[in-house]
Design an enzyme around this catalytic site. Structure first.
Site, PDB file in Angstrom:
ATOM      1  N   HIS A  33       9.060   1.291   3.257  1.00 48.16           N
ATOM      2  CA  HIS A  33      10.357   1.452   4.131  1.00 48.16           C
ATOM      3  C   HIS A  33      10.939   0.001   3.758  1.00 48.16           C
ATOM      4  O   HIS A  33      10.703  -0.744   3.121  1.00 48.16           O
ATOM      5  CB  HIS A  33       9.791   1.330   5.582  1.00 48.16           C
TER       6      HIS A  33
ATOM      7  N   GLU B  61       6.001 -11.256   7.465  1.00 49.60           N
ATOM      8  CA  GLU B  61       5.326 -12.168   8.886  1.00 49.60           C
ATOM      9  C   GLU B  61       4.803 -10.901   9.891  1.00 49.60           C
ATOM     10  O   GLU B  61       4.290 -11.311  10.640  1.00 49.60           O
ATOM     11  CB  GLU B  61       6.535 -12.929   9.288  1.00 49.60           C
ATOM     12  N   LYS B  62       5.097  -9.921   9.428  1.00 40.24           N
ATOM     13  CA  LYS B  62       4.805  -8.754  10.450  1.00 40.24           C
ATOM     14  C   LYS B  62       3.239  -8.896  10.455  1.00 40.24           C
ATOM     15  O   LYS B  62       2.752  -8.588  11.500  1.00 40.24           O
ATOM     16  CB  LYS B  62       5.038  -7.483  10.050  1.00 40.24           C
ATOM     17  N   ASP B  63       2.523  -8.875   9.234  1.00 40.29           N
ATOM     18  CA  ASP B  63       1.055  -9.078   9.204  1.00 40.29           C
ATOM     19  C   ASP B  63       0.805 -10.720   9.228  1.00 40.29           C
ATOM     20  O   ASP B  63       0.461 -11.195   8.223  1.00 40.29           O
ATOM     21  CB  ASP B  63       0.570  -8.368   7.893  1.00 40.29           C
TER      22      ASP B  63
ATOM     23  N   HIS C 293       9.458  -3.349   3.237  1.00 42.02           N
ATOM     24  CA  HIS C 293       9.016  -3.676   1.893  1.00 42.02           C
ATOM     25  C   HIS C 293      10.108  -3.995   1.080  1.00 42.02           C
ATOM     26  O   HIS C 293      10.068  -4.952   0.131  1.00 42.02           O
ATOM     27  CB  HIS C 293       8.372  -2.239   1.366  1.00 42.02           C
TER      28      HIS C 293
ATOM     29  N   MET D   2       0.738  -0.953   0.109  1.00 42.32           N
ATOM     30  CA  MET D   2       0.006  -0.024  -0.055  1.00 42.32           C
ATOM     31  C   MET D   2       0.837   1.257  -0.067  1.00 42.32           C
ATOM     32  O   MET D   2       0.382   2.385   0.398  1.00 42.32           O
ATOM     33  CB  MET D   2      -0.929  -0.129   1.175  1.00 42.32           C
ATOM     34  N   GLY D   3       2.146   1.169  -0.390  1.00 41.15           N
ATOM     35  CA  GLY D   3       2.899   2.163  -0.416  1.00 41.15           C
ATOM     36  C   GLY D   3       3.626   2.712   0.991  1.00 41.15           C
ATOM     37  O   GLY D   3       3.520   1.954   1.828  1.00 41.15           O
TER      38      GLY D   3
ATOM     39  N   SER E  59       4.502   1.504   7.666  1.00 35.16           N
ATOM     40  CA  SER E  59       4.120   2.628   7.223  1.00 35.16           C
ATOM     41  C   SER E  59       3.409   3.572   8.233  1.00 35.16           C
ATOM     42  O   SER E  59       3.897   4.987   8.225  1.00 35.16           O
ATOM     43  CB  SER E  59       3.128   2.386   6.216  1.00 35.16           C
TER      44      SER E  59
ATOM     45  N   GLN F 126      -2.656 -12.100   8.318  1.00 34.45           N
ATOM     46  CA  GLN F 126      -2.833 -11.906   6.731  1.00 34.45           C
ATOM     47  C   GLN F 126      -1.939 -13.066   6.134  1.00 34.45           C
ATOM     48  O   GLN F 126      -2.969 -13.287   5.049  1.00 34.45           O
ATOM     49  CB  GLN F 126      -2.397 -10.565   6.359  1.00 34.45           C
TER      50      GLN F 126
HETATM   51  P1  AMP Z   1       1.628  -2.742   3.268  1.00 36.93           P
HETATM   52  O1  AMP Z   1       2.180  -1.821   2.385  1.00 36.93           O
HETATM   53  O2  AMP Z   1       1.760  -2.696   4.848  1.00 36.93           O
HETATM   54  O3  AMP Z   1       0.431  -3.587   2.979  1.00 36.93           O
HETATM   55  O4  AMP Z   1       2.668  -4.126   3.297  1.00 36.93           O
HETATM   56  C1  AMP Z   1       2.832  -4.680   2.073  1.00 36.93           C
HETATM   57  C2  AMP Z   1       3.612  -5.992   2.554  1.00 36.93           C
HETATM   58  O5  AMP Z   1       5.113  -5.656   3.278  1.00 36.93           O
HETATM   59  C3  AMP Z   1       2.785  -6.919   3.488  1.00 36.93           C
HETATM   60  O6  AMP Z   1       3.187  -8.354   2.951  1.00 36.93           O
HETATM   61  C4  AMP Z   1       3.449  -6.610   4.544  1.00 36.93           C
HETATM   62  O7  AMP Z   1       3.429  -7.854   5.750  1.00 36.93           O
HETATM   63  C5  AMP Z   1       5.023  -6.442   4.351  1.00 36.93           C
HETATM   64  N1  AMP Z   1       5.717  -5.478   5.563  1.00 36.93           N
HETATM   65  C6  AMP Z   1       4.941  -4.617   6.145  1.00 36.93           C
HETATM   66  N2  AMP Z   1       5.917  -4.262   6.993  1.00 36.93           N
HETATM   67  C7  AMP Z   1       7.066  -5.353   7.321  1.00 36.93           C
HETATM   68  C8  AMP Z   1       8.187  -5.396   8.008  1.00 36.93           C
HETATM   69  N3  AMP Z   1       8.500  -4.476   9.029  1.00 36.93           N
HETATM   70  N4  AMP Z   1       8.940  -6.621   7.754  1.00 36.93           N
HETATM   71  C9  AMP Z   1       8.508  -7.375   6.828  1.00 36.93           C
HETATM   72  N5  AMP Z   1       7.539  -7.219   6.008  1.00 36.93           N
HETATM   73  C10 AMP Z   1       6.659  -5.995   6.178  1.00 36.93           C
END
Ligand code: AMP
Length: 278
Positions: free
Chosen positions: A33, A147-149, A36, A29-30, A185, A152
């Site tokens: 960091h 694995e943070k989510d 990602h 979702m942009g 994010s 999900q």
């Molecule tokens: P999001 O943009 O938050 O939807 O995250 C996109 C992907 O990045 C998802 O698969 C998240 O689990 C992964 N992600 C987000 N933060 C981290 C993190 N700190 N470490 C590893 N993967 C992450």
């Protein structure tokens, strides 16, 4: 790096890259960091083509205010993706993904009834809807999730199994700041003072790991909740110790070979999630 804004543009470009190339896909979702970027690096390493999508998916937000406040930063995202040599970025607008209001309903049974599912009604249906649509557009051979989510990730694996999708799901480890805070994010929304105390969440989870075997799961859960509640300006949604496959709470350590402690907690008005494997 090619930037595509429409499905037809993306398909046209991917089709020029040969017949059935190995595509590694990272949906995001942009507001990118290093967490990602670690997924993108792995996708790049393990495939011929890496594709990243950036789409803030409105239907996975159960809270309108959270959607409005969700960080968006495309001008910074693109140079970051260039730097890790991402091949293709897909940045659709809402009309591209949802030309008509989505009607899909998915059933993940018990997996969606616990933790995030209890506190964010409809969240996982929204996640599954967008991920299935993105998979149909990108047609990846492998997709990378953090694995943070953790819940999900489990739900996406179930989606792939239920819908017989021809994609391999790869789980990537949590990337943390040097003080232990899981990168997110949403961290940019923390005040200076809240950012200073936020690493306590991970510290409490890490300390809990040392008490496995000394405390039974219920006692450890009580101990962690008590510690978390002592962090100023927090409101705890949940801390659960669950089996990492079924997401069922465990009563005894022997009942699960892979247990995980998952937390969701507000720090002022920023909701943070984290987890630790026990
Ligand atoms: P999001 O943009 O938050 O939807 O995250 C996109 C992907 O990045 C998802 O698969 C998240 O689990 C992964 N992600 C987000 N933060 C981290 C993190 N700190 N470490 C590893 N993967 C992450």
């Amino acid at each position: 790096m090619i930037v595509c804004k429409t499905k037809s543009d993306l398909r046209r470009h991917l089709e020029t890259l040969g017949t059935n190339p190995f595509i590694g896909f990272v949906p995001t979702m942009g507001a990118l960091h290093k967490g990602h970027l670690s997924l993108v690096r792995q996708a790049k390493r393990e495939n011929e083509i890496s594709v990243v999508s950036i789409f803030v998916n409105p239907i996975q937000f159960d809270n309108a205010d959270d959607l409005v406040k969700y960080p968006r930063n495309i001008d910074d995202d693109l140079p970051l993706l260039e730097r890790v040599h991402c091949d293709v970025v897909f940045i659709p607008n809402e009309q591209e993904i949802y030309p008509t209001p989505p009607t899909e309903t998915y059933d993940f049974g018990e997996l969606e009834e616990v933790m995030e599912g209890q506190y964010r009604k409809g969240h996982f249906n929204g996640v599954a809807t967008v991920v299935k649509r993105l998979f149909d557009i990108v047609k990846p051979s492998t997709a990378y999730f953090g694995e943070k989510d953790f819940q999900q990730l489990t739900i996406i694996r179930k989606l792939v199994e239920n819908e017989h999708l021809p994609v391999e799901i790869v789980a990537c480890p949590i990337v943390r700041e040097s003080d232990g805070l899981a990168m997110s994010s949403r961290n940019v929304r923390l005040s200076v003072e809240d950012r200073r105390i936020a690493p306590q969440i991970h510290k409490i989870l890490r300390d809990a790991r040392d008490l496995v075997g000394i405390f039974e799961p219920d006692k450890l859960k009580g101990f962690v909740i008590d510690q978390l509640k002592h962090i100023p300006r927090t409101k705890l949604d949940y801390f659960e110790i669950v089996d990492s496959k079924t997401l069922r709470p465990i009563q005894q350590w022997q009942a699960s070979s892979r247990s995980i402690g998952c937390v969701a907690i507000y720090l002022s008005d920023v909701r943070l999630i984290d987890n630790v494997k026990f």
